[in-house]
Design a protein around this motif. Structure first.
Motif, short mmCIF file in Angstrom:
data_model
loop_
_atom_site.label_atom_id
_atom_site.label_comp_id
_atom_site.label_asym_id
_atom_site.label_seq_id
_atom_site.Cartn_x
_atom_site.Cartn_y
_atom_site.Cartn_z
N ASN A 23 42.66 19.40 37.62
CA ASN A 23 43.09 20.59 36.79
C ASN A 23 40.93 21.48 36.12
O ASN A 23 40.61 21.77 35.52
CB ASN A 23 42.87 20.42 35.38
N PHE A 24 40.18 19.70 36.17
CA PHE A 24 38.80 19.93 35.32
C PHE A 24 37.94 19.70 36.42
O PHE A 24 36.50 20.15 35.40
CB PHE A 24 38.41 19.38 34.15
N TYR A 25 38.20 19.17 37.56
CA TYR A 25 36.97 18.51 38.08
C TYR A 25 36.97 19.03 39.33
O TYR A 25 37.68 19.07 40.09
CB TYR A 25 35.82 17.00 38.27
N ALA A 26 35.40 19.57 40.44
CA ALA A 26 35.76 20.03 41.97
C ALA A 26 35.85 18.79 42.13
O ALA A 26 36.17 18.88 43.84
CB ALA A 26 35.17 20.84 42.31
N ASP A 27 35.39 17.04 41.91
CA ASP A 27 35.27 16.11 42.39
C ASP A 27 36.52 16.96 43.64
O ASP A 27 36.15 15.26 44.35
CB ASP A 27 34.97 15.01 41.72
N SER A 28 37.91 16.02 42.98
CA SER A 28 39.27 15.91 43.86
C SER A 28 39.18 16.68 44.77
O SER A 28 39.44 16.63 45.71
CB SER A 28 39.59 15.85 43.37
N LYS A 29 38.97 18.25 44.33
CA LYS A 29 38.63 18.88 45.90
C LYS A 29 38.07 18.39 46.81
O LYS A 29 38.20 18.90 48.11
CB LYS A 29 38.79 20.39 45.59
N GLU A 30 36.88 18.05 46.73
CA GLU A 30 35.99 17.81 47.50
C GLU A 30 35.66 16.64 47.94
O GLU A 30 36.10 16.46 49.44
CB GLU A 30 34.39 17.25 46.83
N LEU A 31 36.52 15.21 47.44
CA LEU A 31 37.45 14.40 48.28
C LEU A 31 37.76 14.57 49.19
O LEU A 31 38.70 13.78 50.19
CB LEU A 31 36.88 13.38 47.74
#
Length: 81
Positions: A23-31
């Motif tokens: 919800n708050f960071y794009a890191d997980s979308k990238e991973l």
């Protein structure tokens, strides 16, 4: 990252990665592009919000990578009730 994961796959059967809150960071979308499967974790003591719904939509669009939801912070007295 792709090269790292490819080399780790040769050594390990499972590689677990914890990503920052979707919800708050794009890191997980990238991973997510490197993952074979994704589990979403929700806390039982929190209500779903609109941003949660947006995150669930993103995960559902990953189709075969979506392996379901893990519910944590469940009170033991609420199990089997």
């Amino acid at each position: 990252m792709e090269l790292l994961f490819e080399s780790l796959k040769k050594e390990y059967d499972f590689i677990l990665i914890e990503g920052a809150a979707l919800n708050f960071y794009a890191d997980s979308k990238e991973l997510s592009q490197f993952a074979e499967g994704i589990f979403v974790v929700f806390a039982a003591d929190s209500a779903l919000t609109e941003i949660d719904n947006e995150s669930m939509k993103f995960i559902s669009e990953l189709k075969e990578k979506n392996h379901g939801v893990i519910l944590n912070k469940v009170l033991t007295e609420n199990i089997n009730s």
